[in-house]
Design a protein around this motif. Sequence first.
Motif, PDB file in Angstrom:
ATOM      1  N   SER A 267       0.809  -1.213   0.000  1.00 32.42           N
ATOM      2  CA  SER A 267       0.000   0.000   0.000  1.00 32.42           C
ATOM      3  C   SER A 267       0.849   1.272   0.000  1.00 32.42           C
ATOM      4  CB  SER A 267      -0.919   0.005   1.217  1.00 32.42           C
ATOM      5  OG  SER A 267      -1.599   1.225   1.301  1.00 32.42           O
ATOM      6  N   LYS A 268       1.871   1.323   0.827  1.00 33.04           N
ATOM      7  CA  LYS A 268       2.747   2.493   0.985  1.00 33.04           C
ATOM      8  C   LYS A 268       2.003   3.727   1.481  1.00 33.04           C
ATOM      9  CE  LYS A 268       6.202   1.226  -2.423  1.00 33.04           C
ATOM     10  NZ  LYS A 268       6.884   1.592  -3.651  1.00 33.04           N
ATOM     11  N   LYS A 269       0.829   3.557   2.075  1.00 34.43           N
ATOM     12  CA  LYS A 269       0.072   4.690   2.617  1.00 34.43           C
ATOM     13  C   LYS A 269       0.188   4.659   4.131  1.00 34.43           C
ATOM     14  CE  LYS A 269      -3.157   4.898  -1.178  1.00 34.43           C
ATOM     15  NZ  LYS A 269      -4.530   4.776  -1.627  1.00 34.43           N
ATOM     16  N   LYS A 270       0.567   5.803   4.708  1.00 33.60           N
ATOM     17  CA  LYS A 270       0.787   5.880   6.147  1.00 33.60           C
ATOM     18  C   LYS A 270      -0.502   5.658   6.926  1.00 33.60           C
ATOM     19  CE  LYS A 270       5.177   6.569   6.286  1.00 33.60           C
ATOM     20  NZ  LYS A 270       6.067   5.615   6.896  1.00 33.60           N
ATOM     21  N   GLU A 271      -1.624   6.089   6.382  1.00 35.87           N
ATOM     22  CA  GLU A 271      -2.908   5.896   7.058  1.00 35.87           C
ATOM     23  C   GLU A 271      -3.235   4.404   7.161  1.00 35.87           C
ATOM     24  OE1 GLU A 271      -7.535   7.391   6.749  1.00 35.87           O
ATOM     25  OE2 GLU A 271      -6.033   8.242   5.419  1.00 35.87           O
ATOM     26  N   THR A 272      -2.977   3.679   6.096  1.00 36.48           N
ATOM     27  CA  THR A 272      -3.194   2.231   6.098  1.00 36.48           C
ATOM     28  C   THR A 272      -2.258   1.571   7.099  1.00 36.48           C
ATOM     29  OG1 THR A 272      -3.857   2.294   3.782  1.00 36.48           O
ATOM     30  CG2 THR A 272      -3.171   0.165   4.660  1.00 36.48           C
ATOM     31  N   GLU A 273      -0.986   1.987   7.096  1.00 43.02           N
ATOM     32  CA  GLU A 273      -0.011   1.427   8.022  1.00 43.02           C
ATOM     33  C   GLU A 273      -0.445   1.642   9.469  1.00 43.02           C
ATOM     34  OE1 GLU A 273       4.715   1.897   9.261  1.00 43.02           O
ATOM     35  OE2 GLU A 273       3.916   3.072   7.599  1.00 43.02           O
ATOM     36  N   ALA A 274      -0.844   2.871   9.794  1.00 48.00           N
ATOM     37  CA  ALA A 274      -1.260   3.182  11.162  1.00 48.00           C
ATOM     38  C   ALA A 274      -2.481   2.361  11.558  1.00 48.00           C
ATOM     39  CB  ALA A 274      -1.558   4.673  11.291  1.00 48.00           C
TER      40      ALA A 274
END
Length: 159
Positions: A93-100
Amino acid sequence: MKAVTVTILKKELNEHSHQELIDICLKLAKFKKENKELLTYVLFDSRDEDAYIREIKEEVDEAFSKLNHDSLYYVKKSLRKILRMLKKYIRYSKKKETEADILLYFCGKLKELKPSHKRSLQIVNIYEQQLRMAKKAVSTLHEDIQYDFHLEIEELQGN
């Protein structure tokens, strides 16, 4: 055989036709499971990130339900396996929101794990490390989104 740089690969791919690119992608997908998973994310899941996150959370739920509680060794081993899976999905994904979101969900599942494994220093360290990584990812997001995540983080930090 030594791999070439991404820049050289990009130049070479620009010289191929549309059909040749499709063949190359299919050959990559057949070669390794991770390549197929990444291609699946790029083609299907990247359009609806919320559905992608829900799918990952369902996998986490299933993995936690299958945890072997016979010994702390097996619990730690299973937790590391779940984390490897999550890190792979986060990398897609490389999306910080997804990671969090994913890391906080993992921490929440780990915190409500029964029986509690707070007596294991390694499991506590895994929990704290993932919580730190989630905080780091949250700190890069927009302020409005940060607020929602901070509430979740405070809830996880409370005993």
